[in-house]
Structure formats: structure tokens, C-alpha cells
Scaffold this motif. Structure first.
Motif, PDB file in Angstrom:
ATOM      1  N   UNK A 169       0.988  -1.201  -0.035  1.00 16.44           N
ATOM      2  CA  UNK A 169       0.078   0.155   0.013  1.00 16.44           C
ATOM      3  C   UNK A 169       0.918   1.220  -0.002  1.00 16.44           C
ATOM      4  N   UNK A 170       1.649   1.566   0.950  1.00 23.82           N
ATOM      5  CA  UNK A 170       2.299   2.732   1.286  1.00 23.82           C
ATOM      6  C   UNK A 170       3.354   3.220   0.073  1.00 23.82           C
ATOM      7  N   UNK A 171       4.238   2.386  -0.196  1.00 22.98           N
ATOM      8  CA  UNK A 171       5.382   2.606  -1.125  1.00 22.98           C
ATOM      9  C   UNK A 171       4.797   2.763  -2.511  1.00 22.98           C
ATOM     10  N   UNK A 172       3.997   1.756  -3.016  1.00 21.54           N
ATOM     11  CA  UNK A 172       3.309   2.142  -4.206  1.00 21.54           C
ATOM     12  C   UNK A 172       2.452   3.331  -4.275  1.00 21.54           C
ATOM     13  N   UNK A 173       1.764   3.719  -3.383  1.00 22.67           N
ATOM     14  CA  UNK A 173       0.890   4.980  -3.539  1.00 22.67           C
ATOM     15  C   UNK A 173       1.955   6.198  -3.867  1.00 22.67           C
ATOM     16  N   UNK A 174       2.962   6.108  -2.624  1.00 24.66           N
ATOM     17  CA  UNK A 174       3.844   7.313  -2.685  1.00 24.66           C
ATOM     18  C   UNK A 174       4.706   7.399  -4.170  1.00 24.66           C
ATOM     19  N   UNK A 175       4.992   6.199  -4.697  1.00 24.23           N
ATOM     20  CA  UNK A 175       5.775   6.431  -5.900  1.00 24.23           C
ATOM     21  C   UNK A 175       4.849   6.415  -7.143  1.00 24.23           C
ATOM     22  N   UNK A 176       3.648   6.042  -7.201  1.00 23.95           N
ATOM     23  CA  UNK A 176       2.746   6.351  -8.390  1.00 23.95           C
ATOM     24  C   UNK A 176       2.507   7.514  -8.441  1.00 23.95           C
ATOM     25  N   UNK A 177       1.979   8.255  -7.378  1.00 28.35           N
ATOM     26  CA  UNK A 177       1.633   9.797  -7.112  1.00 28.35           C
ATOM     27  C   UNK A 177       2.692  10.815  -7.529  1.00 28.35           C
ATOM     28  N   UNK A 178       3.807  10.324  -6.816  1.00 26.36           N
ATOM     29  CA  UNK A 178       5.072  11.342  -7.246  1.00 26.36           C
ATOM     30  C   UNK A 178       5.572  11.186  -8.751  1.00 26.36           C
ATOM     31  N   UNK A 179       5.508  10.005  -9.208  1.00 34.85           N
ATOM     32  CA  UNK A 179       6.116   9.847 -10.467  1.00 34.85           C
ATOM     33  C   UNK A 179       5.142  10.695 -11.432  1.00 34.85           C
ATOM     34  N   UNK A 180       3.807  10.202 -11.191  1.00 36.26           N
ATOM     35  CA  UNK A 180       2.653  10.972 -12.062  1.00 36.26           C
ATOM     36  C   UNK A 180       2.734  12.331 -12.211  1.00 36.26           C
ATOM     37  N   UNK A 181       2.937  12.935 -11.072  1.00 39.60           N
ATOM     38  CA  UNK A 181       2.951  14.364 -10.950  1.00 39.60           C
ATOM     39  C   UNK A 181       4.135  14.939 -11.433  1.00 39.60           C
ATOM     40  N   UNK A 182       5.250  14.205 -11.391  1.00 35.26           N
ATOM     41  CA  UNK A 182       6.547  14.857 -11.999  1.00 35.26           C
ATOM     42  C   UNK A 182       6.718  14.591 -13.492  1.00 35.26           C
ATOM     43  N   UNK A 183       6.638  13.397 -13.909  1.00 33.88           N
ATOM     44  CA  UNK A 183       7.129  13.244 -15.199  1.00 33.88           C
ATOM     45  C   UNK A 183       6.162  13.877 -16.373  1.00 33.88           C
ATOM     46  N   UNK A 184       4.877  13.613 -16.141  1.00 33.73           N
ATOM     47  CA  UNK A 184       3.752  14.595 -16.875  1.00 33.73           C
ATOM     48  C   UNK A 184       3.572  15.866 -16.557  1.00 33.73           C
ATOM     49  N   UNK A 185       4.268  16.421 -15.464  1.00 30.81           N
ATOM     50  CA  UNK A 185       3.915  17.988 -15.209  1.00 30.81           C
ATOM     51  C   UNK A 185       2.360  18.155 -14.988  1.00 30.81           C
ATOM     52  N   UNK A 186       1.962  17.255 -14.283  1.00 27.19           N
ATOM     53  CA  UNK A 186       0.283  17.378 -14.472  1.00 27.19           C
ATOM     54  C   UNK A 186       0.131  18.775 -13.497  1.00 27.19           C
ATOM     55  N   UNK A 187      -0.929  19.668 -14.176  1.00 28.07           N
ATOM     56  CA  UNK A 187      -1.532  20.949 -13.710  1.00 28.07           C
ATOM     57  C   UNK A 187      -2.754  20.695 -13.202  1.00 28.07           C
ATOM     58  N   UNK A 188      -3.062  21.406 -11.887  1.00 23.90           N
ATOM     59  CA  UNK A 188      -4.288  21.079 -11.401  1.00 23.90           C
ATOM     60  C   UNK A 188      -5.408  21.371 -12.670  1.00 23.90           C
ATOM     61  N   UNK A 189      -6.521  20.632 -12.793  1.00 24.30           N
ATOM     62  CA  UNK A 189      -7.720  21.028 -13.676  1.00 24.30           C
ATOM     63  C   UNK A 189      -7.408  20.283 -15.067  1.00 24.30           C
ATOM     64  N   UNK A 190      -6.091  19.796 -15.157  1.00 23.23           N
ATOM     65  CA  UNK A 190      -5.993  19.263 -16.415  1.00 23.23           C
ATOM     66  C   UNK A 190      -6.653  17.857 -16.770  1.00 23.23           C
ATOM     67  N   UNK A 191      -6.894  17.449 -17.718  1.00 23.54           N
ATOM     68  CA  UNK A 191      -7.295  16.024 -18.218  1.00 23.54           C
ATOM     69  C   UNK A 191      -6.235  15.200 -18.750  1.00 23.54           C
ATOM     70  N   UNK A 192      -6.051  14.002 -18.078  1.00 23.43           N
ATOM     71  CA  UNK A 192      -4.848  13.211 -18.231  1.00 23.43           C
ATOM     72  C   UNK A 192      -5.570  12.060 -19.056  1.00 23.43           C
ATOM     73  N   UNK A 193      -4.916  11.505 -20.091  1.00 24.69           N
ATOM     74  CA  UNK A 193      -5.738  10.608 -20.903  1.00 24.69           C
ATOM     75  C   UNK A 193      -4.601   9.569 -20.948  1.00 24.69           C
ATOM     76  N   UNK A 194      -4.686   8.262 -20.191  1.00 22.78           N
ATOM     77  CA  UNK A 194      -3.567   7.074 -20.378  1.00 22.78           C
ATOM     78  C   UNK A 194      -4.787   6.090 -21.147  1.00 22.78           C
ATOM     79  N   UNK A 195      -4.124   5.691 -22.469  1.00 23.20           N
ATOM     80  CA  UNK A 195      -4.695   4.756 -23.306  1.00 23.20           C
ATOM     81  C   UNK A 195      -4.909   3.319 -22.961  1.00 23.20           C
ATOM     82  N   UNK A 196      -3.763   2.935 -21.875  1.00 24.68           N
ATOM     83  CA  UNK A 196      -3.883   1.671 -21.567  1.00 24.68           C
ATOM     84  C   UNK A 196      -5.114   0.964 -20.889  1.00 24.68           C
TER      85      UNK A 196
END
Ligand code: 7RM
Length: 630
Positions: A260-287
């Protein structure tokens, strides 16, 4: 938590190496914990034994749902786009998603599910799938999502391996112009699954299904009987969150375990950074959520950051090759994360399908699943990104939980078709066959990771020894990825592909041994050898060399029968693209098949087969070459 300049990246990277515990504690602090951890990290790669945020108490759904309610309750959490473009899309706000997850969790509870139980999910790409995943997490049940393309036998193997108690499925699913009868496949699977007590069936395609008394329940009936209040189960950071089966070089697929813990921190951190997600943006992953990319970047990563995630039921080419671009325009997608195989397939339709859609909302593009070729990279860059969107070529694996080597959009200078630099917290190392470190730049080697990161796998379900053997024994004290990699003159990493017996077909991992076993189950087959070969759209195709002594004069029919067998045993995704009937296979005197030679023949490159003097019978090579050319 978001890195905004190259200097900030260098600083973060340095800290992640010098003071890893402090680095990750700072990031974990940005999440909601009922109780903070006592110890950030304890580890060894020899057993292996890896623990992050030990003593921490949390529930990942409180991070993905509850904590956004106050400020962002009415913000879209999931936007769902149907396979059928005529059907209206569905938007679930955080408030609605929270309510639905709680209800579904109560359905699970009502049916006897308790913390630690394993739940198999075999559902279409509908919002209820994301709801089901989160509902398991809400009550501490361990989900094991199985991709819709796997056969009954594959499902049964997975269900039995982790002794699942309950199955969540639907009548059927739509993918392009195809329908899959999911419930029928589950019915076949469950003949051999004694641990399954209940099956909950969602109505989606409205095809007739058989419902077994005492076992099968309609989702629509169950959901009426529960209320919307479901407190989240308090979990330890190292409690199991999910199992996801993945193929390797040997044996049956392994159940990769994430906590639970490590996975959550890692998925959240990498999402926010690599994609430079900004509030209110729409993120589309086709997987598809059936793969790790869907787990981490449709569900957990985006939702843990309060993002809007777009979920698409269909395929990029249905009803035609403009569908993806229409979706981008319709939902004003800002970040599009897809796979090289999808890009190559869309490329083959030319530029016309792009012309009718306004793609100006796009800001960042991403690629994952296999090495991207330069041609596809440039096409994506120019025609989709209007030469104005960074492309993040993200390298990672089911086992790594999240992105590992990847550009950070707007931060890391790009090179076409290159995964560039490790994210903070990731310490790659290249080694030679003997395990010696290959230092310096402009070098090639086997890619390993020498220090733990929070999102890494903890074990393989029910068989810790297998985890050790597969990932931590090839090179002592290193995690071995199975990939080959180049570090170029600038220290950038470029992944070259698998160095083991895994084939990557359209971004899906398939073990050659699995396919061989399936082929060998076909009556009349004596032996087979399977290798990958370059395929224009799929990246790699599957080439099978098959010994079938009593071939009658309709060899094509036999080929189809073999394909049918593979479809039955594994699923349609593992069907060989080519079958060649041969009378012998190139083997060493000790009986090992020399795949190196078969790979060359499959590639059509027979000019230099290397040393074949160790073969038991070099004559078979001639025969195979001749047949492969005719
Ligand atoms: C996320 C995912 C993992 C394997 C991995 C590689 C290959 C994935 C890239 C890539 C080159 C990339 N998980 N791979 N991403 N190769 N560049 N950006 O795909 O477990 O299904 O597959 O996929 O070989 O080992 S996976």
C-alpha cells in the motif's frame, strides 16, 4: 513535490542518493497517513526483504478519494468514453466516485470479503472497473485484475495461484467491433477453481449469461441493498494492495505483489513529475487497467493527486483511425500517454484521420511499453504534438510499480526515442554478463537497479524464492530488469529491449516458454521453439518453429488449429504471427535450443549465424533456413 527546473532535478536526484530516507519521507509527507511511519526504509536485496514506511497506517482510497472531497468534491475524477462514439460519456466527480466506491465496498463486505482476501477482477474498461479496484482497496482486499484478452485457463491458473475468494466480472465487453463474452469465459475458468465462492456480474453488453444459483449475483441487485457509508480499513504501509500477473522467461506468469504505502507514494510522485500535471488538466492514458500502466496511471497515480483521469473503453482505430483525436478534442485532453504500437498503427493510416480534430489542448505526450522507434517518435512529435509538446518516453515495468527512467516534461532536455535520465530515487547500473559494472558513457549493458525505490515489488505471490531467483540472483545485490540498455555519450539511457526470453508484443509481455508449452499441448506437436522478430506495428511478432511429424496435406488448417490451441491455453494475445513446420531444432549437445540462431532466421538475417559448431546436428539449420525462405 513537483520539479520545475533542471537544477531542481539535479538537486532532488542528489538528495535521493545521499539521503534517500529523508528524500522519500519528505515526499510521503504530502500524502494522508492516519499514523506516520516509524522507519522509512529497511532493506536487503539478498533475501530480498524490502520495507518502506514501516509502522505507517493509511488507506490508499482516503488518499485517492476522501482527501479531495472538501476542496474538489465536484471536480471530475473519472471521465469515461464509451467504445461506441454515439454513446454519451460519463463523468464521475470525486464525490460520486467516493460514493460508488463505498457502495461497492459494502457489496463486497456483504458477500463475506474481509481484509486480506484476494479478489479476481475480469471486467471491461468501464467506470465500474475502477470502482471495483478502489472498493477492494477500501476494505483491504487484494485485487488481482486480469486483462480481458486472457483465456479461461489463464484465468483459472491465476485465480488458483492466489486462491481468490470472489470474482468480479460483467456479461461482456466491447472492443472495437468485437465483443468478448466475459461471463462465459469466467464460467469455463471456474470449473477448476474451488476457492471461488461468489461471482458478481455487472450488466454491460446485455448478452444472455448463465447465472449459477448460490454463486452468481447481479451487481445491479447487490448495489441496491447497501448504503453509501463505508469507513476505510486501516492498513499497514506494507500490507498487500494488489497482485498483478506478468510473464517472464520461465514457467507460468508470476503474481507480482505491491504494497500500500510505497506504491502509493511512488505512483503519485512519478505521475505528478514526469507528466508535469497541472490542476484541472485532463490526463488520458490509453492503457487497459488489466496492465500495470492502467493501475498506476489511470487509477492510483492520477487519483492520489486529485487529477482528472480519462478512461476509454475502446480501441484507437474504432470506428476509424480518427477516434483518438476525436476523444482528445472532445474532452480537451492535456496529457496523452500511449504506446508505440498504437502510434505505429495510427501512422499507417496517414495524416487524414488527424485533420478533422483540434489537438491544441495537448501539452505533454507520453510513450510506454516498448522501445519507441525514431520514426514513430517524430510522427507523434510533429503531427500530434505540433512540435510543441515534450514526449516523455517512460521506461518501467510491472515490477517497478511506476516510472523509473523517464524525462520529466519541461525539465529534462529530450532526445528522440530515448528514456533519458533516471527519476529521483532511481539508481540504475549497467553490468556485463559476469555482473561487473560497466562504467562511463557510450556503453551497453544489462540494466540493473542498485538501490530500492518505494514502488518496487515486494515478492511474487506464494513463492518468495521465485522472486529472489528471477530478480535478485542473476547479479548479487542488484535488481535485474531483464532489459538491455545503452548509456550514451551524454549519460542518457536508451533501453534496447529484453535480453531474456520474453517477447514484447504490442507492449504486452509474453514468455517464449509459455507459448511453447501451449503449442506443445496441441495433439501431433512433438516440440516447438518460439522467438520474437521485428514487426512493423507490434514491435515484436511471435515466430514459432514447430515439429509436427505427421502433417497431412492441409498444413494451413493445422496452423489454424495450433493458433486455436494457443488461444485456448493462454489467450488471443499470445497467438504466433508465423508458424514454420520443421523436422528438427538447432540444439546443443546438452539439448539446449539455440534460440540465437532461430532469432536470426526469424529476422531473415541468415548471412552470419555465428558459431554453430556446438550444435548436435548443424544440418537442421540448413533445412530451417530453406523452409523459412519458401
Ligand atoms: C510499463 C510496462 C515491461 C517491459 C520492460 C521493457 C519494456 C516498457 C519501455 C520499454 C523501452 C520504454 N510494464 N518497456 N517501457 N522498453 N522503452 N519506454 O510496460 O511489465 O508490461 O513491461 O516493457 O522491456 O522490461 S510491463
Amino acid at each position: 513535490m513537483q520539479i520545475n527546473s533542471f537544477e531542481a532535478y539535479q538537486e532532488a536526484y542528489k538528495m535521493s542518493v545521499d539521503q534517500p530516507e529523508q528524500f522519500w519521507a519528505n515526499i510521503a509527507d504530502k500524502f494522508y497517513w492516519r499514523k506516520k511511519w516509524d522507519n522509512v526504509l529497511s532493506w536487503n536485496f539478498s533475501e530480498p526483504n524490502i520495507k518502506w514506511f514501516e509502522g505507517g497506517k493509511l488507506n490508499i482510497t482516503e488518499n485517492c478519494l476522501d482527501r479531495h472531497l472538501e476542496k474538489n468534491g465536484d471536480k471530475p475524477a473519472i471521465i469515461w468514453e464509451s467504445n461506441d462514439p454515439e454513446k454519451p460519456s460519463v463523468t464521475l466527480t470525486y464525490k460520486i466516485l467516493h460514493e460508488q466506491v463505498c457502495r461497492f465496498a459494502n457489496v463486497l463486505k456483504k458477500n463475506g470479503v474481509v481484509k486480506g482476501d484476494r479478489i479476481c477482477i475480469y471486467m471491461p474498461m468501464v467506470p465500474e472497473l475502477a470502482v471495483a479496484v478502489l472498493a477492494c482497496a477500501r476494505i483491504g482486499a487484494v485485487h488481482s485484475v486480469i486483462f480481458g484478452g486472457f483465456s479461461a485457463k489463464s484465468i483459472a491458473d491465476r485465480i488458483n495461484d492466489s486462491a481468490c475468494k470472489l470474482v468480479l466480472t460483467a456479461d461482456g465487453s466491447f472492443r472495437g467491433n468485437k465483443q468478448i463474452q466475459l461471463k462465459e469465459v469466467i464460467d469455463d475458468a471456474l470449473i477448476g477453481c474451488p476457492t471461488v465462492e461468489k461471482v458478481i456480474v455487472l450488466t454491460h453488453t446485455r448478452t444472455p449469461v448463465s447465472m449459477l444459483k448460490g454463486r452468481d449475483l447481479w451487481f445491479e441487485d447487490e448495489i441496491k441493498l447497501v448504503d453509501t457509508d463505508c469507513p476505510a480499513e486501516e492498513m499497514d504501509a506494507e500490507d498487500m494492495l494488489f497482485i498483478l500477473y506478468t510473464s517472464g522467461s520461465t514457467g507460468k506468469p508470476k503474481g507480482v505483489v505491491h504494497t500500500v504505502g510505497g506504491y502509493m507514494v511512488y505512483a503519485g510522485y512519478t505521475f505528478l513529475n514526469a507528466f508535469n500535471y497541472q490542476p484541472d488538466e485532463v490526463f488520458f492514458c490509453t492503457a487497459d487497467i488489466g496492465w500495470i500502466t492502467g493501475h498506476s496511471y489511470i487509477v492510483y497515480g492520477p487519483l492520489s493527486q486529485g487529477a482528472t483521469t480519462l478512461m476509454f473503453e475502446g480501441v484507437p482505430t474504432y470506428p476509424d483511425a480518427s477516434r483518438m483525436w476525436q476523444i482528445v478534442e472532445k474532452h480537451k485532453v492535456n496529457i496523452l500517454y500511449t504506446a508505440p504500437t498504437a502510434i505505429r498503427s495510427l501512422m499507417s493510416f496517414g495524416l487524414d484521420p488527424l485533420k478533422g480534430s483540434n489537438l491544441s489542448s495537448l501539452r505533454v505526450l507520453g510513450s510506454v511499453g516498448e522501445p519507441i522507434n525514431e520514426e514513430a517518435w517524430h510522427w507523434f512529435d510533429e503531427h500530434v504534438g505540433n512540435s510543441n509538446c515534450p514526449i516523455v518516453d517512460t521506461w518501467w515495468q510491472t515490477e517497478t510499480g511506476g516510472l523509473m527512467i523517464s524525462p520529466i516534461a519541461f525539465v529534462i532536455p529530450l532526445k528522440p526515442a530515448c528514456a533519458t535520465l533516471p527519476l529521483p530515487g532511481v539508481q540504475p547500473i549497467l553490468v556485463d554478463e559476469q555482473g561487473n559494472e560497466i562504467e562511463g558513457n557510450g556503453v551497453n549493458g544489462n540494466l540493473c537497479i542498485k538501490f530500492p525505490w518505494p514502488g518496487m515489488l515486494r515478492t511474487t505471490y506464494g513463492d518468495h524464492e521465485r522472486c529472489k531467483q528471477t530478480y535478485f540472483s542473476t547479479y548479487p545485490n542488484l535488481y535485474f530488469t531483464g532489459d538491455g540498455c545503452m548509456r550514451d555519450e551524454d549519460g542518457y539511457y536508451k533501453i534496447t529491449g529484453r535480453v531474456d526470453d520474453v517477447i514484447n508484443v504490442s507492449g504486452h509481455r509474453i514468455g517464449t516458454a509459455e507459448v511453447e508449452n501451449a503449442i506443445n499441448m496441441h495433439a501431433g506437436v512433438v516440440e516447438s521453439a518460439v522467438v520474437g522478430y521485428p514487426h512493423e506495428v507490434k514491435g515484436q511478432g511471435i515466430y514459432a518453429f514447430v515439429i509436427f511429424p505427421n502433417l497431412h496435406n492441409e498444413a494451413d488448417l493445422t496452423k489454424k488449429d495450433i493458433l486455436q490451441t494457443v488461444t485456448r491455453v493462454i489467450g488471443a494475445i499470445a497467438k504466433p504471427d508465423k508458424i514454420l513446420f520443421v523436422t528438427g531444432l538447432p540444439k546443443t549437445r546438452s539439448g539446449k535450443i539455440m534460440r540465437r540462431i532461430l532469432r536470426k532466421i526469424a529476422e531473415g538475417d541468415t548471412s552470419n549465424l555465428g558459431d554453430i559448431s556446438t550444435l548436435l546436428d548443424p544440418g537442421v539449420v540448413e533445412e530451417i533456413i530453406d523452409k523459412s525462405k519458401s
